[in-house]
Design an enzyme around this catalytic site. Sequence first.
Site, PDB file in Angstrom:
ATOM      1  N   SER A 191      -4.652   8.231  -4.358  1.00 43.31           N
ATOM      2  CA  SER A 191      -5.822   9.099  -4.405  1.00 43.31           C
ATOM      3  C   SER A 191      -7.132   8.393  -4.088  1.00 43.31           C
ATOM      4  CB  SER A 191      -5.921   9.752  -5.775  1.00 43.31           C
ATOM      5  OG  SER A 191      -6.084   8.771  -6.764  1.00 43.31           O
TER       6      SER A 191
ATOM      7  N   HIS B  42      -0.914  14.222  -5.203  1.00 45.47           N
ATOM      8  CA  HIS B  42      -1.796  14.425  -4.040  1.00 45.47           C
ATOM      9  C   HIS B  42      -0.980  14.717  -2.788  1.00 45.47           C
ATOM     10  CE1 HIS B  42      -5.429  13.468  -6.238  1.00 45.47           C
ATOM     11  NE2 HIS B  42      -4.700  12.572  -6.878  1.00 45.47           N
TER      12      HIS B  42
ATOM     13  N   LYS C 215      -3.588  20.662  -9.342  1.00 50.53           N
ATOM     14  CA  LYS C 215      -4.347  20.343  -8.120  1.00 50.53           C
ATOM     15  C   LYS C 215      -4.080  21.441  -7.069  1.00 50.53           C
ATOM     16  CE  LYS C 215      -4.219  15.369  -9.151  1.00 50.53           C
ATOM     17  NZ  LYS C 215      -5.361  15.284 -10.069  1.00 50.53           N
TER      18      LYS C 215
END
Length: 422
Positions: A209, A237, A268
Amino acid sequence: MWLAVRAVRGVRGGGAGSPRAASGAAAAQLRRRLESELEDIRGAGTWKSERVIASKQGPHLRLAGGGGGIINFCANNYLGLASHPEVIRAAVEALEKFGAGLSSVRFICGTQSIHKDLEEKIARFHQREDAILYASCFDANAGIFEALLTPEDAVLSDELNHASIIDGIRLCKANKYRYKHMDMQDLEAKLQEAQKHRLRLVATDGAFSMDGDIAPLREICQLAQKYDALVFIDECHATGFLGPNGRGTDELLGVMDKVTIVNSTLGKALGGAAGGYTTGPKPLIDLLRQRSRPYLFSNSLPPAVVGCASKALDLLMESNAIAQSMAAKTQRFRSKMTAAGFTISGKDHPICPVMLGDARLASVMAEDMLNRGIYVIGFSYPVVPKGKARIRVQISAVHSDEDIDRCVEAFTEVGRKHGALP
Ligand code: PLP
Protein backbone atom coordinates in the site's frame (compact mmCIF):
# COMPACT_ATOMS: atom_id res chain seq x y z
CA MET A 1 -35.43 17.72 42.72
CA TRP A 2 -33.97 18.68 39.31
CA LEU A 3 -32.43 21.79 40.85
CA ALA A 4 -30.98 19.71 43.67
CA VAL A 5 -29.31 17.32 41.23
CA ARG A 6 -27.91 20.24 39.28
CA ALA A 7 -26.60 21.80 42.49
CA VAL A 8 -24.78 18.58 43.44
CA ARG A 9 -23.28 18.31 39.93
CA GLY A 10 -22.25 21.96 40.21
CA VAL A 11 -20.42 21.28 43.47
CA ARG A 12 -18.61 18.30 41.93
CA GLY A 13 -17.62 20.46 39.00
CA GLY A 14 -19.29 18.64 36.13
CA GLY A 15 -22.56 17.96 34.38
CA ALA A 16 -23.45 14.62 32.78
CA GLY A 17 -21.25 15.35 29.76
CA SER A 18 -18.19 16.91 31.39
CA PRO A 19 -15.05 14.81 31.64
CA ARG A 20 -13.75 13.93 35.10
CA ALA A 21 -10.02 13.91 35.53
CA ALA A 22 -8.79 10.96 37.61
CA SER A 23 -7.06 12.13 40.76
CA GLY A 24 -4.02 10.76 42.58
CA ALA A 25 -0.26 10.73 42.10
CA ALA A 26 -0.22 7.82 39.63
CA ALA A 27 -2.83 9.48 37.39
CA ALA A 28 -0.89 12.76 37.49
CA GLN A 29 2.36 10.98 36.63
CA LEU A 30 0.66 9.17 33.73
CA ARG A 31 -0.75 12.44 32.40
CA ARG A 32 2.71 14.09 32.48
CA ARG A 33 4.25 11.10 30.68
CA LEU A 34 1.56 11.02 28.00
CA GLU A 35 1.77 14.78 27.43
CA SER A 36 5.53 14.55 27.02
CA GLU A 37 5.19 11.65 24.55
CA LEU A 38 2.61 13.60 22.56
CA GLU A 39 4.95 16.60 22.52
CA ASP A 40 7.73 14.37 21.16
CA ILE A 41 5.45 13.20 18.32
CA ARG A 42 4.59 16.82 17.47
CA GLY A 43 8.26 17.78 17.71
CA ALA A 44 9.25 14.97 15.32
CA GLY A 45 6.75 16.32 12.77
CA THR A 46 4.93 12.96 12.62
CA TRP A 47 1.64 14.04 14.21
CA LYS A 48 -1.33 12.62 12.33
CA SER A 49 -4.33 14.91 12.38
CA GLU A 50 -7.78 13.84 11.21
CA ARG A 51 -9.79 15.92 8.80
CA VAL A 52 -13.51 15.77 9.44
CA ILE A 53 -15.67 14.92 6.43
CA ALA A 54 -19.26 16.14 6.37
CA SER A 55 -20.49 14.04 3.44
CA LYS A 56 -20.52 10.41 2.27
CA GLN A 57 -17.26 8.81 1.16
CA GLY A 58 -16.86 9.42 -2.55
CA PRO A 59 -14.84 11.08 -5.29
CA HIS A 60 -16.20 14.49 -4.22
CA LEU A 61 -16.37 15.51 -0.59
CA ARG A 62 -17.46 18.27 1.69
CA LEU A 63 -15.15 18.88 4.64
CA ALA A 64 -16.64 19.96 7.98
CA GLY A 65 -16.41 23.71 8.40
CA GLY A 66 -15.28 24.13 4.80
CA GLY A 67 -16.78 24.24 1.39
CA GLY A 68 -17.72 21.32 -0.83
CA GLY A 69 -16.26 20.41 -4.17
CA ILE A 70 -13.13 18.75 -2.81
CA ILE A 71 -11.89 15.99 -5.14
CA ASN A 72 -10.83 13.08 -3.01
CA PHE A 73 -7.72 11.10 -3.96
CA CYS A 74 -6.89 9.44 -0.66
CA ALA A 75 -9.55 6.80 0.05
CA ASN A 76 -9.32 3.05 -0.55
CA ASN A 77 -12.75 3.33 -2.19
CA TYR A 78 -11.24 1.88 -5.36
CA LEU A 79 -14.52 0.99 -7.04
CA GLY A 80 -16.62 3.83 -5.64
CA LEU A 81 -18.98 1.33 -4.00
CA ALA A 82 -18.98 3.10 -0.61
CA SER A 83 -21.80 5.34 -1.77
CA HIS A 84 -23.30 3.12 -4.48
CA PRO A 85 -27.13 3.33 -4.14
CA GLU A 86 -27.61 -0.45 -4.35
CA VAL A 87 -24.96 -1.06 -1.68
CA ILE A 88 -26.61 1.47 0.64
CA ARG A 89 -30.07 -0.02 0.00
CA ALA A 90 -28.77 -3.52 0.78
CA ALA A 91 -27.39 -2.24 4.10
CA VAL A 92 -30.72 -0.62 5.04
CA GLU A 93 -32.64 -3.79 4.15
CA ALA A 94 -30.27 -5.97 6.19
CA LEU A 95 -30.56 -3.55 9.11
CA GLU A 96 -34.35 -3.66 8.99
CA LYS A 97 -34.58 -7.43 8.57
CA PHE A 98 -31.76 -8.59 10.84
CA GLY A 99 -31.41 -5.74 13.36
CA ALA A 100 -28.57 -3.52 14.50
CA GLY A 101 -26.26 -6.23 15.70
CA LEU A 102 -25.90 -9.61 17.34
CA SER A 103 -24.63 -8.76 20.82
CA SER A 104 -22.77 -12.05 20.60
CA VAL A 105 -19.77 -13.79 19.17
CA ARG A 106 -20.43 -16.14 16.27
CA PHE A 107 -20.35 -19.44 18.18
CA ILE A 108 -22.75 -18.39 20.94
CA CYS A 109 -25.66 -16.74 19.14
CA GLY A 110 -24.03 -14.47 16.60
CA THR A 111 -24.47 -16.36 13.34
CA GLN A 112 -27.33 -15.36 11.04
CA SER A 113 -28.13 -16.69 7.59
CA ILE A 114 -26.55 -13.54 6.05
CA HIS A 115 -23.18 -14.37 7.65
CA LYS A 116 -23.22 -17.86 6.19
CA ASP A 117 -24.37 -16.50 2.79
CA LEU A 118 -21.58 -13.94 2.72
CA GLU A 119 -18.94 -16.53 3.65
CA GLU A 120 -20.17 -18.79 0.86
CA LYS A 121 -20.11 -15.85 -1.59
CA ILE A 122 -16.57 -14.84 -0.62
CA ALA A 123 -15.32 -18.41 -1.14
CA ARG A 124 -17.06 -18.56 -4.52
CA PHE A 125 -15.65 -15.17 -5.56
CA HIS A 126 -12.08 -16.28 -4.77
CA GLN A 127 -12.70 -19.84 -6.04
CA ARG A 128 -11.71 -21.30 -2.67
CA GLU A 129 -13.35 -24.03 -0.56
CA ASP A 130 -14.60 -21.93 2.35
CA ALA A 131 -14.33 -18.55 4.08
CA ILE A 132 -14.57 -17.10 7.59
CA LEU A 133 -15.56 -13.54 8.50
CA TYR A 134 -13.78 -11.28 10.99
CA ALA A 135 -14.50 -7.81 12.29
CA SER A 136 -11.57 -6.56 10.18
CA CYS A 137 -8.70 -7.83 8.08
CA PHE A 138 -6.45 -6.67 10.90
CA ASP A 139 -8.18 -9.32 13.00
CA ALA A 140 -7.97 -11.93 10.23
CA ASN A 141 -4.20 -11.34 10.07
CA ALA A 142 -3.91 -11.29 13.86
CA GLY A 143 -5.75 -14.60 14.13
CA ILE A 144 -4.37 -16.84 11.43
CA PHE A 145 -0.67 -17.45 12.14
CA GLU A 146 -1.11 -18.40 15.80
CA ALA A 147 -3.92 -20.82 14.95
CA LEU A 148 -2.07 -22.42 12.05
CA LEU A 149 1.62 -22.53 12.97
CA THR A 150 3.46 -24.20 15.87
CA PRO A 151 7.12 -24.08 17.01
CA GLU A 152 7.76 -26.91 14.54
CA ASP A 153 6.82 -24.64 11.60
CA ALA A 154 8.28 -21.58 9.87
CA VAL A 155 6.85 -18.37 8.44
CA LEU A 156 8.74 -16.32 5.84
CA SER A 157 7.52 -12.74 5.62
CA ASP A 158 8.30 -9.82 3.23
CA GLU A 159 9.97 -7.06 5.26
CA LEU A 160 7.42 -4.49 4.02
CA ASN A 161 4.32 -6.52 4.89
CA HIS A 162 1.42 -4.67 6.51
CA ALA A 163 1.58 -4.00 10.24
CA SER A 164 -1.25 -6.47 10.90
CA ILE A 165 0.70 -9.34 9.29
CA ILE A 166 3.74 -8.38 11.36
CA ASP A 167 1.63 -8.35 14.53
CA GLY A 168 -0.06 -11.65 13.62
CA ILE A 169 3.32 -13.28 13.10
CA ARG A 170 4.57 -11.86 16.41
CA LEU A 171 1.72 -13.66 18.16
CA CYS A 172 2.63 -17.09 16.79
CA LYS A 173 5.32 -19.43 18.01
CA ALA A 174 6.65 -20.50 14.60
CA ASN A 175 10.24 -19.84 13.50
CA LYS A 176 10.34 -16.41 11.84
CA TYR A 177 12.25 -15.42 8.71
CA ARG A 178 12.06 -11.94 7.16
CA TYR A 179 13.09 -11.64 3.52
CA LYS A 180 14.07 -8.43 1.72
CA HIS A 181 11.20 -6.69 -0.04
CA MET A 182 10.21 -8.70 -3.13
CA ASP A 183 13.77 -10.11 -3.30
CA MET A 184 13.47 -13.63 -4.68
CA GLN A 185 17.14 -14.47 -4.09
CA ASP A 186 16.76 -13.65 -0.44
CA LEU A 187 13.47 -15.56 -0.22
CA GLU A 188 15.16 -18.60 -1.76
CA ALA A 189 18.04 -18.41 0.73
CA LYS A 190 15.54 -18.17 3.61
CA LEU A 191 13.51 -21.10 2.23
CA GLN A 192 16.68 -23.20 2.12
CA GLU A 193 17.41 -22.31 5.75
CA ALA A 194 13.83 -23.15 6.68
CA GLN A 195 13.92 -26.66 5.18
CA LYS A 196 14.55 -28.06 8.65
CA HIS A 197 11.05 -27.12 9.81
CA ARG A 198 7.87 -29.18 9.39
CA LEU A 199 5.88 -26.63 7.37
CA ARG A 200 6.88 -23.40 5.61
CA LEU A 201 4.44 -20.54 4.97
CA VAL A 202 5.46 -17.60 2.75
CA ALA A 203 3.41 -14.52 3.70
CA THR A 204 3.17 -11.44 1.50
CA ASP A 205 0.93 -8.50 0.71
CA GLY A 206 -0.47 -9.02 -2.82
CA ALA A 207 -0.12 -5.28 -3.44
CA PHE A 208 1.92 -3.05 -1.12
CA SER A 209 0.00 0.00 0.00
CA MET A 210 2.84 2.47 0.43
CA ASP A 211 4.57 1.80 -2.93
CA GLY A 212 1.77 0.58 -5.17
CA ASP A 213 3.94 -2.35 -6.21
CA ILE A 214 2.65 -5.87 -6.80
CA ALA A 215 4.27 -8.94 -5.25
CA PRO A 216 6.00 -11.22 -7.81
CA LEU A 217 3.54 -14.01 -7.05
CA ARG A 218 4.52 -16.20 -9.99
CA GLU A 219 8.11 -16.37 -8.78
CA ILE A 220 7.02 -16.74 -5.15
CA CYS A 221 4.78 -19.68 -6.09
CA GLN A 222 7.56 -21.30 -8.12
CA LEU A 223 9.91 -21.06 -5.14
CA ALA A 224 7.18 -22.33 -2.84
CA GLN A 225 6.73 -25.36 -5.08
CA LYS A 226 10.50 -25.98 -5.22
CA TYR A 227 10.87 -25.81 -1.43
CA ASP A 228 7.54 -27.35 -0.52
CA ALA A 229 6.04 -24.26 1.07
CA LEU A 230 2.54 -22.75 1.27
CA VAL A 231 1.70 -19.22 0.11
CA PHE A 232 -0.43 -16.71 2.03
CA ILE A 233 -1.43 -13.35 0.51
CA ASP A 234 -3.06 -10.26 1.99
CA GLU A 235 -5.27 -8.87 -0.76
CA CYS A 236 -6.62 -5.71 0.89
CA HIS A 237 -5.32 -3.54 -1.97
CA ALA A 238 -6.24 -5.98 -4.74
CA THR A 239 -9.61 -7.63 -4.05
CA GLY A 240 -12.30 -6.33 -6.36
CA PHE A 241 -10.12 -4.68 -9.00
CA LEU A 242 -6.87 -6.51 -9.85
CA GLY A 243 -7.11 -9.25 -12.46
CA PRO A 244 -9.57 -9.58 -15.36
CA ASN A 245 -12.50 -10.24 -12.96
CA GLY A 246 -11.21 -8.32 -9.94
CA ARG A 247 -10.35 -11.51 -8.03
CA GLY A 248 -7.00 -10.08 -7.03
CA THR A 249 -3.26 -10.42 -7.48
CA ASP A 250 -3.44 -14.21 -7.82
CA GLU A 251 -5.87 -13.86 -10.74
CA LEU A 252 -3.79 -11.06 -12.30
CA LEU A 253 -0.67 -13.23 -12.24
CA GLY A 254 -2.39 -16.52 -13.08
CA VAL A 255 -1.65 -18.34 -9.80
CA MET A 256 -5.08 -18.74 -8.21
CA ASP A 257 -4.50 -22.49 -7.86
CA LYS A 258 -1.08 -22.00 -6.24
CA VAL A 259 -1.92 -19.59 -3.45
CA THR A 260 -3.31 -21.52 -0.49
CA ILE A 261 -4.64 -18.77 1.78
CA VAL A 262 -6.12 -15.34 1.00
CA ASN A 263 -6.89 -12.74 3.64
CA SER A 264 -8.67 -9.57 2.62
CA THR A 265 -10.91 -6.74 3.74
CA LEU A 266 -14.50 -5.67 3.19
CA GLY A 267 -13.45 -2.18 4.25
CA LYS A 268 -11.85 -0.97 1.02
CA ALA A 269 -13.06 -1.83 -2.53
CA LEU A 270 -15.94 -4.06 -1.38
CA GLY A 271 -18.20 -1.28 -0.13
CA GLY A 272 -15.79 0.17 2.41
CA ALA A 273 -17.90 -0.47 5.55
CA ALA A 274 -15.76 -2.83 7.65
CA GLY A 275 -14.89 -6.47 8.08
CA GLY A 276 -12.28 -8.91 6.88
CA TYR A 277 -11.95 -12.57 6.04
CA THR A 278 -9.78 -15.59 5.39
CA THR A 279 -10.58 -17.86 2.47
CA GLY A 280 -8.86 -21.16 1.66
CA PRO A 281 -9.06 -24.91 2.34
CA LYS A 282 -12.10 -26.03 4.34
CA PRO A 283 -10.15 -27.73 7.17
CA LEU A 284 -8.19 -24.50 7.71
CA ILE A 285 -11.39 -22.45 7.93
CA ASP A 286 -12.88 -25.06 10.29
CA LEU A 287 -9.77 -24.82 12.47
CA LEU A 288 -9.93 -21.01 12.54
CA ARG A 289 -13.53 -21.22 13.79
CA GLN A 290 -12.25 -23.34 16.69
CA ARG A 291 -8.97 -21.60 17.47
CA SER A 292 -8.64 -18.12 16.04
CA ARG A 293 -8.81 -15.72 18.98
CA PRO A 294 -10.08 -12.53 17.24
CA TYR A 295 -12.91 -14.67 15.78
CA LEU A 296 -13.77 -16.51 18.98
CA PHE A 297 -13.66 -13.53 21.31
CA SER A 298 -15.15 -10.65 19.33
CA ASN A 299 -18.65 -9.63 18.30
CA SER A 300 -20.25 -10.79 15.08
CA LEU A 301 -20.26 -8.47 12.04
CA PRO A 302 -23.32 -6.17 12.10
CA PRO A 303 -26.02 -7.01 9.52
CA ALA A 304 -25.79 -3.65 7.73
CA VAL A 305 -22.08 -4.23 7.17
CA VAL A 306 -22.74 -7.74 5.90
CA GLY A 307 -25.44 -6.36 3.57
CA CYS A 308 -23.02 -3.83 2.00
CA ALA A 309 -20.29 -6.38 1.32
CA SER A 310 -22.71 -8.97 0.03
CA LYS A 311 -24.18 -6.52 -2.51
CA ALA A 312 -20.69 -5.32 -3.54
CA LEU A 313 -19.75 -8.93 -4.35
CA ASP A 314 -23.00 -9.43 -6.30
CA LEU A 315 -22.18 -6.40 -8.43
CA LEU A 316 -18.67 -7.68 -9.09
CA MET A 317 -19.83 -11.19 -9.93
CA GLU A 318 -22.55 -9.94 -12.30
CA SER A 319 -20.08 -8.14 -14.57
CA ASN A 320 -16.37 -7.43 -14.73
CA ALA A 321 -17.01 -3.90 -16.06
CA ILE A 322 -16.51 -2.22 -12.65
CA ALA A 323 -13.23 -4.01 -11.99
CA GLN A 324 -12.04 -3.09 -15.48
CA SER A 325 -13.00 0.57 -15.16
CA MET A 326 -10.07 1.15 -12.79
CA ALA A 327 -7.30 0.38 -15.24
CA ALA A 328 -7.83 3.19 -17.79
CA LYS A 329 -8.16 5.84 -15.05
CA THR A 330 -4.98 4.67 -13.35
CA GLN A 331 -3.13 4.67 -16.66
CA ARG A 332 -4.32 8.23 -17.42
CA PHE A 333 -3.04 9.56 -14.09
CA ARG A 334 0.27 7.70 -14.15
CA SER A 335 1.16 8.68 -17.73
CA LYS A 336 0.13 12.36 -17.39
CA MET A 337 2.05 12.76 -14.13
CA THR A 338 5.15 11.10 -15.59
CA ALA A 339 4.93 13.37 -18.64
CA ALA A 340 4.71 16.35 -16.29
CA GLY A 341 8.05 15.30 -14.75
CA PHE A 342 7.01 13.46 -11.58
CA THR A 343 8.25 10.05 -10.47
CA ILE A 344 5.38 7.68 -9.68
CA SER A 345 6.29 4.54 -7.78
CA GLY A 346 4.79 1.11 -8.58
CA LYS A 347 3.20 -0.03 -11.81
CA ASP A 348 -0.41 -0.34 -13.03
CA HIS A 349 -1.83 -0.03 -9.51
CA PRO A 350 -4.37 2.65 -8.46
CA ILE A 351 -2.07 3.48 -5.55
CA CYS A 352 0.13 6.09 -7.21
CA PRO A 353 2.83 7.39 -4.84
CA VAL A 354 4.25 10.71 -6.09
CA MET A 355 7.84 10.42 -4.89
CA LEU A 356 9.22 13.66 -3.42
CA GLY A 357 11.94 12.58 -0.98
CA ASP A 358 11.72 15.45 1.50
CA ALA A 359 9.16 15.11 4.33
CA ARG A 360 8.48 18.83 4.61
CA LEU A 361 8.00 19.17 0.85
CA ALA A 362 5.46 16.31 0.88
CA SER A 363 3.50 17.87 3.71
CA VAL A 364 3.54 21.45 2.34
CA MET A 365 2.59 20.29 -1.15
CA ALA A 366 -0.29 18.16 0.16
CA GLU A 367 -1.60 21.19 2.08
CA ASP A 368 -1.35 23.38 -1.00
CA MET A 369 -3.13 20.75 -3.10
CA LEU A 370 -6.06 20.97 -0.68
CA ASN A 371 -6.10 24.76 -1.14
CA ARG A 372 -6.72 23.95 -4.82
CA GLY A 373 -9.55 21.51 -3.96
CA ILE A 374 -7.53 18.28 -4.28
CA TYR A 375 -7.41 16.08 -1.18
CA VAL A 376 -4.19 14.03 -1.01
CA ILE A 377 -2.01 12.99 1.90
CA GLY A 378 1.75 13.21 2.38
CA PHE A 379 3.56 10.24 3.98
CA SER A 380 6.95 10.49 5.62
CA TYR A 381 9.12 8.63 8.13
CA PRO A 382 8.32 6.45 10.12
CA VAL A 383 5.43 5.36 7.83
CA VAL A 384 7.89 5.18 4.89
CA PRO A 385 11.72 5.04 4.99
CA LYS A 386 13.68 8.26 5.72
CA GLY A 387 14.30 10.33 2.58
CA LYS A 388 11.45 8.62 0.72
CA ALA A 389 8.58 10.96 1.58
CA ARG A 390 5.77 10.99 -0.91
CA ILE A 391 2.20 12.04 -1.60
CA ARG A 392 0.05 8.98 -2.11
CA VAL A 393 -2.68 9.42 -4.72
CA GLN A 394 -5.37 6.75 -4.96
CA ILE A 395 -7.47 6.50 -8.08
CA SER A 396 -11.08 5.35 -7.91
CA ALA A 397 -13.26 3.96 -10.69
CA VAL A 398 -15.69 6.82 -10.01
CA HIS A 399 -13.18 9.60 -10.70
CA SER A 400 -13.98 11.28 -14.00
CA ASP A 401 -11.27 12.03 -16.56
CA GLU A 402 -11.79 15.68 -15.66
CA ASP A 403 -11.13 14.93 -11.94
CA ILE A 404 -7.88 13.22 -12.89
CA ASP A 405 -6.80 16.05 -15.19
CA ARG A 406 -7.54 18.64 -12.49
CA CYS A 407 -5.40 16.65 -10.06
CA VAL A 408 -2.48 16.55 -12.52
CA GLU A 409 -2.82 20.30 -13.21
CA ALA A 410 -2.81 21.08 -9.48
CA PHE A 411 0.25 18.87 -8.92
CA THR A 412 2.07 20.63 -11.76
CA GLU A 413 1.32 24.10 -10.34
CA VAL A 414 2.14 23.13 -6.77
CA GLY A 415 5.23 21.18 -7.82
CA ARG A 416 6.62 24.22 -9.69
CA LYS A 417 5.77 26.55 -6.82
CA HIS A 418 7.64 24.44 -4.25
CA GLY A 419 10.57 23.41 -6.43
CA ALA A 420 9.62 19.75 -6.98
CA LEU A 421 9.47 20.45 -10.73
CA PRO A 422 11.81 22.74 -12.69
N1 PLP B 1 -3.77 -5.44 5.36
C1 PLP B 1 -3.45 -4.39 4.57
C2 PLP B 1 -2.43 -4.58 3.49
C3 PLP B 1 -4.06 -3.14 4.76
O1 PLP B 1 -3.75 -2.10 4.00
C4 PLP B 1 -5.03 -3.01 5.80
C5 PLP B 1 -5.69 -1.72 6.07
O2 PLP B 1 -5.14 -0.68 6.08
C6 PLP B 1 -5.32 -4.13 6.59
C7 PLP B 1 -4.68 -5.33 6.35
C8 PLP B 1 -6.36 -4.06 7.66
O3 PLP B 1 -7.62 -4.06 7.07
P1 PLP B 1 -8.92 -3.66 7.91
O4 PLP B 1 -9.10 -2.19 7.71
O5 PLP B 1 -10.01 -4.49 7.36
O6 PLP B 1 -8.59 -4.00 9.32
